[in-house]
Design a protein around this motif. Structure first.
Motif, mmCIF file in Angstrom:
data_model
loop_
_atom_site.group_PDB
_atom_site.id
_atom_site.type_symbol
_atom_site.label_atom_id
_atom_site.label_comp_id
_atom_site.label_asym_id
_atom_site.label_seq_id
_atom_site.Cartn_x
_atom_site.Cartn_y
_atom_site.Cartn_z
ATOM 1 N N VAL A 68 31.839 48.062 -28.899
ATOM 2 C CA VAL A 68 31.047 48.677 -29.970
ATOM 3 C C VAL A 68 30.353 49.935 -29.463
ATOM 4 O O VAL A 68 30.297 50.968 -30.149
ATOM 5 C CB VAL A 68 30.013 47.669 -30.518
ATOM 6 N N CYS A 69 29.827 49.880 -28.239
ATOM 7 C CA CYS A 69 29.163 51.051 -27.654
ATOM 8 C C CYS A 69 30.150 52.193 -27.452
ATOM 9 O O CYS A 69 29.845 53.360 -27.728
ATOM 10 C CB CYS A 69 28.535 50.669 -26.310
ATOM 11 N N VAL A 70 31.350 51.864 -26.968
ATOM 12 C CA VAL A 70 32.372 52.897 -26.760
ATOM 13 C C VAL A 70 32.747 53.544 -28.090
ATOM 14 O O VAL A 70 32.867 54.772 -28.203
ATOM 15 C CB VAL A 70 33.611 52.294 -26.077
ATOM 16 N N HIS A 71 32.925 52.715 -29.116
ATOM 17 C CA HIS A 71 33.301 53.225 -30.434
ATOM 18 C C HIS A 71 32.225 54.159 -30.978
ATOM 19 O O HIS A 71 32.519 55.246 -31.502
ATOM 20 C CB HIS A 71 33.528 52.051 -31.388
ATOM 21 N N ALA A 72 30.942 53.765 -30.868
ATOM 22 C CA ALA A 72 29.852 54.598 -31.380
ATOM 23 C C ALA A 72 29.785 55.921 -30.624
ATOM 24 O O ALA A 72 29.571 56.981 -31.230
ATOM 25 C CB ALA A 72 28.524 53.847 -31.249
ATOM 26 N N ALA A 73 29.988 55.884 -29.302
ATOM 27 C CA ALA A 73 29.960 57.123 -28.518
ATOM 28 C C ALA A 73 31.092 58.056 -28.929
ATOM 29 O O ALA A 73 30.907 59.278 -29.025
ATOM 30 C CB ALA A 73 30.054 56.796 -27.027
ATOM 31 N N MET A 74 32.249 57.503 -29.212
ATOM 32 C CA MET A 74 33.376 58.343 -29.632
ATOM 33 C C MET A 74 33.126 58.932 -31.017
ATOM 34 O O MET A 74 33.494 60.082 -31.284
ATOM 35 C CB MET A 74 34.669 57.546 -29.599
ATOM 36 N N ARG A 75 32.478 58.194 -31.898
ATOM 37 C CA ARG A 75 32.145 58.743 -33.219
ATOM 38 C C ARG A 75 31.139 59.884 -33.092
ATOM 39 O O ARG A 75 31.152 60.831 -33.883
ATOM 40 C CB ARG A 75 31.602 57.639 -34.130
ATOM 41 N N ALA A 76 30.265 59.802 -32.077
ATOM 42 C CA ALA A 76 29.312 60.887 -31.863
ATOM 43 C C ALA A 76 30.022 62.179 -31.460
ATOM 44 O O ALA A 76 29.502 63.275 -31.674
ATOM 45 C CB ALA A 76 28.311 60.492 -30.780
ATOM 46 N N CYS A 77 31.218 62.048 -30.886
ATOM 47 C CA CYS A 77 31.976 63.218 -30.422
ATOM 48 C C CYS A 77 32.914 63.784 -31.478
ATOM 49 O O CYS A 77 33.618 64.766 -31.224
ATOM 50 C CB CYS A 77 32.817 62.838 -29.204
ATOM 51 N N ALA A 78 32.943 63.189 -32.657
ATOM 52 C CA ALA A 78 34.031 63.440 -33.599
ATOM 53 C C ALA A 78 34.204 64.894 -33.996
ATOM 54 O O ALA A 78 35.317 65.326 -34.263
ATOM 55 C CB ALA A 78 33.857 62.576 -34.846
ATOM 56 N N ASP A 79 33.105 65.682 -34.057
ATOM 57 C CA ASP A 79 33.280 67.075 -34.444
ATOM 58 C C ASP A 79 32.961 68.035 -33.300
ATOM 59 O O ASP A 79 32.728 69.215 -33.518
ATOM 60 C CB ASP A 79 32.441 67.426 -35.676
ATOM 61 N N ALA A 80 32.944 67.531 -32.064
ATOM 62 C CA ALA A 80 32.703 68.392 -30.903
ATOM 63 C C ALA A 80 33.913 69.294 -30.673
ATOM 64 O O ALA A 80 35.043 68.923 -30.996
ATOM 65 C CB ALA A 80 32.426 67.558 -29.667
ATOM 66 N N PRO A 81 33.703 70.504 -30.108
ATOM 67 C CA PRO A 81 34.820 71.444 -29.926
ATOM 68 C C PRO A 81 35.975 70.887 -29.103
ATOM 69 O O PRO A 81 37.126 71.178 -29.377
ATOM 70 C CB PRO A 81 34.151 72.632 -29.213
ATOM 71 N N ASN A 82 35.662 70.085 -28.086
ATOM 72 C CA ASN A 82 36.730 69.544 -27.244
ATOM 73 C C ASN A 82 36.756 68.016 -27.332
ATOM 74 O O ASN A 82 36.851 67.317 -26.337
ATOM 75 C CB ASN A 82 36.558 70.002 -25.794
ATOM 76 N N TYR A 83 36.693 67.536 -28.584
ATOM 77 C CA TYR A 83 36.652 66.087 -28.799
ATOM 78 C C TYR A 83 37.844 65.367 -28.179
ATOM 79 O O TYR A 83 37.701 64.321 -27.555
ATOM 80 C CB TYR A 83 36.603 65.786 -30.301
ATOM 81 N N ALA A 84 39.042 65.923 -28.336
ATOM 82 C CA ALA A 84 40.241 65.236 -27.856
ATOM 83 C C ALA A 84 40.169 64.991 -26.354
ATOM 84 O O ALA A 84 40.507 63.901 -25.864
ATOM 85 C CB ALA A 84 41.492 66.041 -28.202
ATOM 86 N N ALA A 85 39.697 66.000 -25.609
ATOM 87 C CA ALA A 85 39.609 65.841 -24.158
ATOM 88 C C ALA A 85 38.568 64.795 -23.791
ATOM 89 O O ALA A 85 38.796 63.950 -22.913
ATOM 90 C CB ALA A 85 39.263 67.180 -23.515
ATOM 91 N N ALA A 86 37.414 64.838 -24.463
ATOM 92 C CA ALA A 86 36.373 63.857 -24.176
ATOM 93 C C ALA A 86 36.842 62.451 -24.539
ATOM 94 O O ALA A 86 36.630 61.498 -23.787
ATOM 95 C CB ALA A 86 35.101 64.201 -24.944
ATOM 96 N N ALA A 87 37.501 62.315 -25.692
ATOM 97 C CA ALA A 87 37.993 61.001 -26.116
ATOM 98 C C ALA A 87 39.022 60.457 -25.132
ATOM 99 O O ALA A 87 39.026 59.262 -24.806
ATOM 100 C CB ALA A 87 38.604 61.101 -27.508
ATOM 101 N N ALA A 88 39.891 61.330 -24.635
ATOM 102 C CA ALA A 88 40.908 60.884 -23.668
ATOM 103 C C ALA A 88 40.246 60.378 -22.395
ATOM 104 O O ALA A 88 40.672 59.370 -21.813
ATOM 105 C CB ALA A 88 41.861 62.032 -23.362
ATOM 106 N N ARG A 89 39.186 61.064 -21.948
ATOM 107 C CA ARG A 89 38.508 60.626 -20.725
ATOM 108 C C ARG A 89 37.780 59.309 -20.938
ATOM 109 O O ARG A 89 37.741 58.453 -20.051
ATOM 110 C CB ARG A 89 37.544 61.716 -20.250
ATOM 111 N N ILE A 90 37.192 59.137 -22.137
ATOM 112 C CA ILE A 90 36.527 57.864 -22.426
ATOM 113 C C ILE A 90 37.541 56.727 -22.411
ATOM 114 O O ILE A 90 37.317 55.662 -21.819
ATOM 115 C CB ILE A 90 35.812 57.924 -23.787
ATOM 116 N N LEU A 91 38.681 56.933 -23.065
ATOM 117 C CA LEU A 91 39.702 55.884 -23.105
ATOM 118 C C LEU A 91 40.245 55.598 -21.717
ATOM 119 O O LEU A 91 40.503 54.434 -21.362
ATOM 120 C CB LEU A 91 40.829 56.296 -24.052
ATOM 121 N N ALA A 92 40.435 56.630 -20.903
ATOM 122 C CA ALA A 92 40.926 56.417 -19.542
ATOM 123 C C ALA A 92 39.920 55.602 -18.744
ATOM 124 O O ALA A 92 40.287 54.693 -17.983
ATOM 125 C CB ALA A 92 41.190 57.761 -18.866
ATOM 126 N N SER A 93 38.637 55.918 -18.916
ATOM 127 C CA SER A 93 37.606 55.164 -18.212
ATOM 128 C C SER A 93 37.548 53.726 -18.713
ATOM 129 O O SER A 93 37.283 52.799 -17.949
ATOM 130 C CB SER A 93 36.245 55.838 -18.395
#
Length: 210
Positions: free
Chosen positions: A168-193
């Motif tokens: 749930v925490c991971v999901h909420a953090a990713m939603r916080a990134c949803a409109d960031a300029p480099n969201y895809a890169a940040a999301a990929a790093r979160i998923l990798a972690s």
């Protein structure tokens, strides 16, 4: 809320008054009334300061603070920052501690949520994973990617005052990134972690929603 507030006022800071504040804060959470929640929280803490800490049940305190966080996370009372510009490169996971502080100042919602977390720690009631998830939901509501990812990293790195994150925490953090300029890169790093890094070690396995 008015009846619960009257029941909570004028007590000696003991268990009965704490229970009334807890129920008032729960009503605020259900109704998205953040301003009232912060007022009740201040009243509750004034009572706690005058009471014997040994008499107060920690579980009741934990619920009271968690309800306050839920009220802040869900409230429509905060100004809409959807159109605010965010600098490129402000999103990174894990965050770079040497990076300049170029992101937007935290929104009022995030500041209030952080204030509740700090109050929890000061009262000797460390936040549990549900409370941390509510803080991250407040970040997601404001699209405050920087605050969300820094907090998620603290949880994943084993900060002694915070529990390990869950999905749930991971999901909420990713939603916080949803409109960031480099969201895809940040999301990929979160998923990798979450698969092999610090989040995986903490047991935050991503689910279908993530």
């Amino acid at each position: 809320l008015d009846l619960l507030g009257q029941a909570a006022e004028g007590g000696d800071g003991g268990i009965a008054e704490l229970g009334s504040h807890k129920m008032a804060l729960r009503a605020c959470a259900l109704g998205g009334r953040a301003r009232r929640a912060m007022d009740y929280l201040a009243q509750m803490e004034d009572g706690l300061a005058a009471a014997s800490a040994g008499r107060l049940p920690r579980r009741t305190l934990l619920f009271a603070y968690s309800y306050a966080l839920d009220a802040v996370a869900s409230s429509p009372e905060y100004p809409d920052r959807a159109g605010a510009e965010r600098p490129p490169g402000a999103v990174a996971f894990p965050p770079d501690p040497a990076a300049p502080d170029a992101h937007l100042p935290p929104a009022d919602r995030v500041r209030d949520a952080l204030r509740v977390l700090e109050s929890m720690e000061a009262s000797g009631t460390p936040p549990d994973v549900t409370a941390c998830g509510s803080f991250l939901k407040a970040c997601a509501r404001e699209r405050d990617a920087d605050a969300a990812l820094r907090f998620l990293a603290l949880m994943a790195d084993g900060d002694e005052t915070l529990p390990p994150p869950n999905a749930v925490c991971v999901h909420a953090a990713m939603r916080a990134c949803a409109d960031a300029p480099n969201y895809a890169a940040a999301a990929a790093r979160i998923l990798a972690s979450a698969e092999t890094g610090a989040l995986a070690a903490a047991g935050a396995v991503p689910d279908a929603a993530v």
